[in-house]
Design a protein around this motif. Structure first.
Motif, PDB file in Angstrom:
ATOM      1  N   CYS A 195       0.837  -1.202   0.000  1.00 60.74           N
ATOM      2  CA  CYS A 195       0.000   0.000   0.000  1.00 60.74           C
ATOM      3  C   CYS A 195       0.874   1.254   0.000  1.00 60.74           C
ATOM      4  N   GLU A 196       0.302   2.341  -0.511  1.00 59.82           N
ATOM      5  CA  GLU A 196       0.966   3.640  -0.440  1.00 59.82           C
ATOM      6  C   GLU A 196       0.594   4.277   0.892  1.00 59.82           C
ATOM      7  N   LEU A 197       1.582   4.407   1.777  1.00 60.43           N
ATOM      8  CA  LEU A 197       1.304   4.889   3.125  1.00 60.43           C
ATOM      9  C   LEU A 197       2.235   6.037   3.491  1.00 60.43           C
ATOM     10  N   PRO A 198       1.763   6.966   4.309  1.00 60.50           N
ATOM     11  CA  PRO A 198       2.648   8.049   4.768  1.00 60.50           C
ATOM     12  C   PRO A 198       3.743   7.512   5.680  1.00 60.50           C
ATOM     13  N   ALA A 199       4.886   8.148   5.643  1.00 59.20           N
ATOM     14  CA  ALA A 199       6.042   7.677   6.400  1.00 59.20           C
ATOM     15  C   ALA A 199       5.786   7.685   7.902  1.00 59.20           C
ATOM     16  N   ASP A 200       5.042   8.688   8.388  1.00 59.71           N
ATOM     17  CA  ASP A 200       4.830   8.751   9.838  1.00 59.71           C
ATOM     18  C   ASP A 200       3.965   7.593  10.327  1.00 59.71           C
ATOM     19  N   LEU A 201       3.040   7.118   9.483  1.00 64.08           N
ATOM     20  CA  LEU A 201       2.225   5.965   9.858  1.00 64.08           C
ATOM     21  C   LEU A 201       3.096   4.718   9.935  1.00 64.08           C
ATOM     22  N   SER A 202       3.909   4.486   8.908  1.00 68.68           N
ATOM     23  CA  SER A 202       4.775   3.302   8.892  1.00 68.68           C
ATOM     24  C   SER A 202       5.707   3.293  10.100  1.00 68.68           C
ATOM     25  N   ALA A 203       6.254   4.462  10.447  1.00 67.57           N
ATOM     26  CA  ALA A 203       7.158   4.545  11.588  1.00 67.57           C
ATOM     27  C   ALA A 203       6.425   4.251  12.895  1.00 67.57           C
ATOM     28  N   ALA A 204       5.203   4.774  13.029  1.00 67.09           N
ATOM     29  CA  ALA A 204       4.433   4.556  14.252  1.00 67.09           C
ATOM     30  C   ALA A 204       4.056   3.085  14.412  1.00 67.09           C
ATOM     31  N   VAL A 205       3.679   2.427  13.316  1.00 66.80           N
ATOM     32  CA  VAL A 205       3.331   1.003  13.374  1.00 66.80           C
ATOM     33  C   VAL A 205       4.566   0.181  13.731  1.00 66.80           C
ATOM     34  N   ALA A 206       5.707   0.506  13.127  1.00 67.28           N
ATOM     35  CA  ALA A 206       6.940  -0.222  13.429  1.00 67.28           C
ATOM     36  C   ALA A 206       7.309  -0.088  14.902  1.00 67.28           C
ATOM     37  N   GLU A 207       7.153   1.100  15.453  1.00 66.16           N
ATOM     38  CA  GLU A 207       7.486   1.320  16.863  1.00 66.16           C
ATOM     39  C   GLU A 207       6.557   0.533  17.775  1.00 66.16           C
ATOM     40  N   LEU A 208       5.252   0.558  17.479  1.00 65.82           N
ATOM     41  CA  LEU A 208       4.284  -0.148  18.316  1.00 65.82           C
ATOM     42  C   LEU A 208       4.455  -1.665  18.182  1.00 65.82           C
ATOM     43  N   THR A 209       4.762  -2.135  16.978  1.00 65.86           N
ATOM     44  CA  THR A 209       5.007  -3.567  16.774  1.00 65.86           C
ATOM     45  C   THR A 209       6.243  -4.019  17.556  1.00 65.86           C
ATOM     46  N   GLY A 210       7.273  -3.197  17.535  1.00 66.70           N
ATOM     47  CA  GLY A 210       8.467  -3.522  18.295  1.00 66.70           C
ATOM     48  C   GLY A 210       8.187  -3.608  19.784  1.00 66.70           C
ATOM     49  N   LEU A 211       7.351  -2.711  20.290  1.00 64.20           N
ATOM     50  CA  LEU A 211       6.977  -2.742  21.707  1.00 64.20           C
ATOM     51  C   LEU A 211       6.217  -4.020  22.026  1.00 64.20           C
ATOM     52  N   LYS A 212       5.289  -4.399  21.153  1.00 65.10           N
ATOM     53  CA  LYS A 212       4.485  -5.607  21.392  1.00 65.10           C
ATOM     54  C   LYS A 212       5.351  -6.858  21.358  1.00 65.10           C
ATOM     55  N   SER A 213       6.376  -6.857  20.519  1.00 62.88           N
ATOM     56  CA  SER A 213       7.229  -8.044  20.396  1.00 62.88           C
ATOM     57  C   SER A 213       8.080  -8.280  21.639  1.00 62.88           C
ATOM     58  N   GLN A 214       8.190  -7.274  22.497  1.00 61.03           N
ATOM     59  CA  GLN A 214       9.048  -7.390  23.675  1.00 61.03           C
ATOM     60  C   GLN A 214       8.268  -7.432  24.975  1.00 61.03           C
ATOM     61  N   ALA A 215       7.004  -7.013  24.946  1.00 63.60           N
ATOM     62  CA  ALA A 215       6.243  -6.875  26.187  1.00 63.60           C
ATOM     63  C   ALA A 215       5.190  -7.966  26.311  1.00 63.60           C
ATOM     64  N   HIS A 216       5.136  -8.595  27.490  1.00 63.95           N
ATOM     65  CA  HIS A 216       4.081  -9.574  27.741  1.00 63.95           C
ATOM     66  C   HIS A 216       2.730  -8.870  27.867  1.00 63.95           C
ATOM     67  N   GLU A 217       2.713  -7.719  28.460  1.00 64.93           N
ATOM     68  CA  GLU A 217       1.503  -6.915  28.575  1.00 64.93           C
ATOM     69  C   GLU A 217       1.830  -5.490  28.138  1.00 64.93           C
TER      70      GLU A 217
END
Length: 268
Positions: A195-217
């Protein structure tokens, strides 16, 4: 030919348990499992350290089972055991739901994690899915799912639930940007790459995904603004774009699906 695609990150002990459970189900219920995939957050592309294993599968019973008046089950669902959750549909049920606009079978066909895949069977099934699927119905499936999960987030403020709203919203964006396609990717990173997505959205999703990959809650809190804006915009746009289809010939779709089912049941 059977194929398999298991990431190295998955626990081999649990994967072995899945293999044994599938073998046991085939033996106990005298069915043939033609497709078995992962369908949880691992396959969606945003697992947590303690994510369960959600194995989903499609099976075909013996012909005698379909001919018997006592054929009463179309779902196999053994009890949940630890991190392992198995659930499978009879091919007839899978086709019925597909024709009705349920996108789950398409997701299973598109899963990046495969325990078992009869490639010839899946190629035929995919061709049927592409022929009988109505894009507007699939879009409304994701619109309903996205609205439901977004309402749950707004009630709980659980950041984990953001992903369950984000993925349907991204599917809706993908459908708008690929007007000739119905087989939507299941995997969130794949959806985003296509998809064609704005850079700030992609960065925000990457940051939140990284947090989820490390946190149990993940806890609760505000959604990053680019993600919140994207979800609300895509859900609103989809409500205006994807209307109830009057052109979809469900009778013909049922006939195509029935012909496929009969051929597969007879040649099992």
């Amino acid at each position: 030919m059977a194929v398999r695609a298991i990431p190295a990150s998955m626990d081999p002990t649990v994967v072995g348990s899945i293999d044994r459970a599938l073998d046991q189900l085939e033996h106990e219920y005298r069915v043939s499992i033609r497709l078995a995939i992962e369908s949880g957050s691992r396959a969606w592309g945003f697992p947590s350290p303690d994510s369960d294993y959600d194995c989903r599968f499609v099976y075909i019973a013996e012909l005698e089972t379909y001919l018997s008046p006592w054929h009463t089950y179309d779902v196999l669902e053994p009890p949940i055991s630890g991190p392992l959750d198995l659930n499978g549909w009879d091919l007839a049920k899978a086709l019925q739901l597909l024709v009705q606009g349920n996108a789950v079978l398409i997701e299973w066909l598109m899963s990046p994690i495969t325990y078992r895949r009869d490639t010839e069977f899946c190629a035929r099934l995919r061709a049927v899915a592409e022929e009988v699927t109505d894009r507007d119905e699939i879009a409304r499936h994701y619109l309903h799912l996205g609205n439901k999960q977004w309402a749950l987030f707004n009630h709980s403020r659980s950041l984990k639930k953001v992903f369950y709203s984000l993925r349907p919203a991204m599917v809706l964006r993908w459908l708008r940007e690929h007007p000739a396609s119905t087989m939507t990717p299941m995997h969130l990173p794949t959806l985003m790459r296509q998809c064609e997505l704005p850079a700030d959205l992609s960065a925000a999703v990457a940051e939140l995904t990284g947090l989820k990959s490390q946190a149990h809650e993940m806890g609760s809190g505000p959604v990053p603004a680019p993600i919140s804006a994207f979800i609300t915009t895509e859900l609103d746009c989809a409500a205006r774009t994807f209307h109830e289809s009057v052109a979809h010939d469900r009778v013909r779709a049922q006939a195509v699906a029935a012909e496929f089912f009969q051929a597969e049941a007879l040649t099992r």
